[in-house]
Scaffold this active site. Structure first.
Site, mmCIF file in Angstrom:
data_model
loop_
_atom_site.group_PDB
_atom_site.id
_atom_site.type_symbol
_atom_site.label_atom_id
_atom_site.label_comp_id
_atom_site.label_asym_id
_atom_site.label_seq_id
_atom_site.Cartn_x
_atom_site.Cartn_y
_atom_site.Cartn_z
ATOM 1 N N CYS A 17 57.596 47.748 116.383
ATOM 2 C CA CYS A 17 58.714 48.081 115.679
ATOM 3 C C CYS A 17 59.367 49.403 116.496
ATOM 4 O O CYS A 17 58.514 50.292 117.151
ATOM 5 C CB CYS A 17 58.372 48.577 114.404
ATOM 6 S SG CYS A 17 59.877 48.713 113.344
ATOM 7 N N GLY A 18 60.578 49.455 116.117
ATOM 8 C CA GLY A 18 61.190 50.623 116.965
ATOM 9 C C GLY A 18 60.872 51.731 116.052
ATOM 10 O O GLY A 18 61.091 53.267 116.824
#
Length: 157
Positions: free
Chosen positions: A35-36
């Site tokens: 995930c970012g």
């Protein structure tokens, strides 16, 4: 019901009573390894190292519900977190945080602090801060970094 009435599964699938954390300040987070927001693991580990001796625990619940960003087994996720971020806080079995199969702990957390989207968890790295008495004090959006939560954790300790 309160937070101490729930049982969760550790990374090996063993039952863990939330009562184990009675008297501690908790930060409960749904996480993902692709995930970012994944770099927040570094800030979470820093926060944990800083406050764990004073009775602070982070409970990490990997979740693959958002764009399949937590692929792999519990063991693969734990290995990634160990190698990449050297996390030492509690990591649990992968769960759902929304929908038909959501973990009962998350049903409870969301009932206590609904957030901007109502009770639904918006994305990975949503955080719930719980005081020593088991009260859910605040819910933080995924964009709220661990560093921004530091003063709130300190105040509860």
């Amino acid at each position: 019901m309160n937070i101490y009435d729930y049982t969760v599964k550790d990374g090996a699938g063993n039952d863990v009573s939330m009562d184990k954390y009675r008297g501690k300040v908790l930060l409960i987070v749904n996480t993902a390894t692709k995930c970012g927001f994944t770099p927040q693991y570094k800030g979470l580990q820093s926060l944990y190292q800083k406050y764990q001796p004073q009775g602070f625990e982070i409970l990490d619940f990997p979740c693959n519900q958002f764009a399949s960003q937590a692929p792999g087994t519990n063991e693969e996720i734990a290995n990634f977190c160990d190698i990449t971020y050297k996390i030492t806080f509690g990591q649990f079995s992968k769960i759902d945080v929304n929908g038909e199969n959501e973990d009962p702990l998350y049903t409870y957390l969301k009932s206590q602090k609904g957030g901007v989207m109502g009770s639904k968890i918006k994305w990975n790295f949503t955080k719930f801060l719980v005081d020593r008495k088991g009260n859910v004090i605040e819910r933080f959006a995924p964009t709220t970094t661990p560093e921004k939560i530091d003063a709130k954790v300190k105040a509860l300790l």
